[in-house]
Design an enzyme around this catalytic site. Structure first.
Site: not given
Ligand code: AK1
Length: 285
Positions: A144, A157
């Protein structure tokens, strides 16, 4: 407000050029994308509404978006905005050009002490900022954390984060390696859970694997509850002392972040140690 005004302030997928995939998860994929107008690079996370509803995650996503909208720190991945269509929700995220920390750690095997210490201080900064805003991350682990252009760590995340304090029971999925004893026991917990996770994280930086790792989940569980772990010989006494003051069973007895910042493990490797919170994000373009 006229319809024209409404549509002009709302982004849609048409405003982006989609590039290479950056990652995939259960709920959808992440792509490198560029705004057509400003040519600004972002990471676009696409979530499928049907899957979120099926798994009863809509409320959790709403909370993540609410929390993210109010955080602005150089060591926290920025969520610029979000929008949606019939089927999908799009999160417009800061792009972290050096990718995922777990990949960097896997490639290196383990990090040396100066690098681990610099990274640890960045995590102290990010967590202190979260806690000042009554946000507990709860899910600090290499998967994360992303890496910015200037090698700055960025917590991402906030899907599992909550406002403090909490007794929310959540389905524990994935690895339990980072779970503090009070979360294993389903007790109420507070911001001190993040201190435990920081201890696990710094151990993993230095050793290449988390301290309670075992082939069997039940064994990991027992080791966590007994706070049973060992240091390889190459781990310095400062690093041992730092980790040992975070991996403490009783939540309130864990080393506070303000103390961690001044610990020899941190001060030895980080000369200027000021805590600068609001920084404008620059694009790795
Ligand atoms: C940031 C992330 C819920 C919430 C499923 C979520 C990172 C999320 C994404 C990248 C920027 C990468 C790079 C470079 C390589 F419903 N926040 C996220 S994922 N630069 N990846 N970002 S990878 F709330 F349970 C739920 C379900 C997902 N939230 N948040 O995925």
């Amino acid at each position: 407000m006229s319809n024209a005004e409404v549509t002009s302030t709302t982004m849609s997928i048409k405003d982006f050029e989609i590039g290479k995939p950056l990652g995939k998860g259960k709920f959808g994929h992440v792509y490198l994308a560029r705004t057509r107008k400003e040519e600004f690079l972002v990471a676009l996370k696409v979530l499928h509404k049907a899957q979120l509803i099926k798994d009863d995650m809509a409320h959790q996503l709403r909370r993540e978006i609410e929390i993210q909208a109010n955080l602005n720190h150089k060591n926290i991945l920025k969520m610029y905005t979000y929008f949606y269509d019939e089927q999908r929700i799009f999160m417009v995220l800061e792009y972290a050009p050096r990718g995922e920390l777990y990949k960097s750690l896997t490639k290196a095997g383990r990090f040396d002490e100066p690098k681990s210490s610099t990274y640890a201080l960045q995590m102290v900064d990010a967590l202190e900022y979260c806690h000042q805003n009554d946000v507990i991350h709860r899910d600090i682990k290499p998967e994360n954390i992303l890496i910015g252009y200037n090698h700055e760590l960025k917590i991402s995340d906030f899907g599992w984060s909550v406002h403090a304090p909490s007794s929310k029971r959540k389905t524990l999925c994935g690895t339990i390696d980072y779970l503090p004893p009070e979360m294993l026991n389903h007790q109420t917990y507070d911001k001190n859970v993040d201190l435990w996770c920081l201890g696990v994280l710094v151990y993993e930086f230095l050793v290449g694997k988390p301290p309670f790792e075992s082939a069997e989940t039940a064994t990991t569980y027992q080791k966590i509850k007994a706070v049973e772990f060992e240091y390889p010989d190459y781990v310095s006494s400062e690093a041992r002392d730092f980790i040992s003051k975070l991996l403490v069973f009783t939540p309130s007895e864990r080393m506070p972040l303000a103390v961690a910042r001044g610990h020899p493990f941190i001060t030895k490797h980080n000369s200027s140690n000021d805590n600068n919170t609001t920084t404008t994000t620059t694009n790795g373009n």
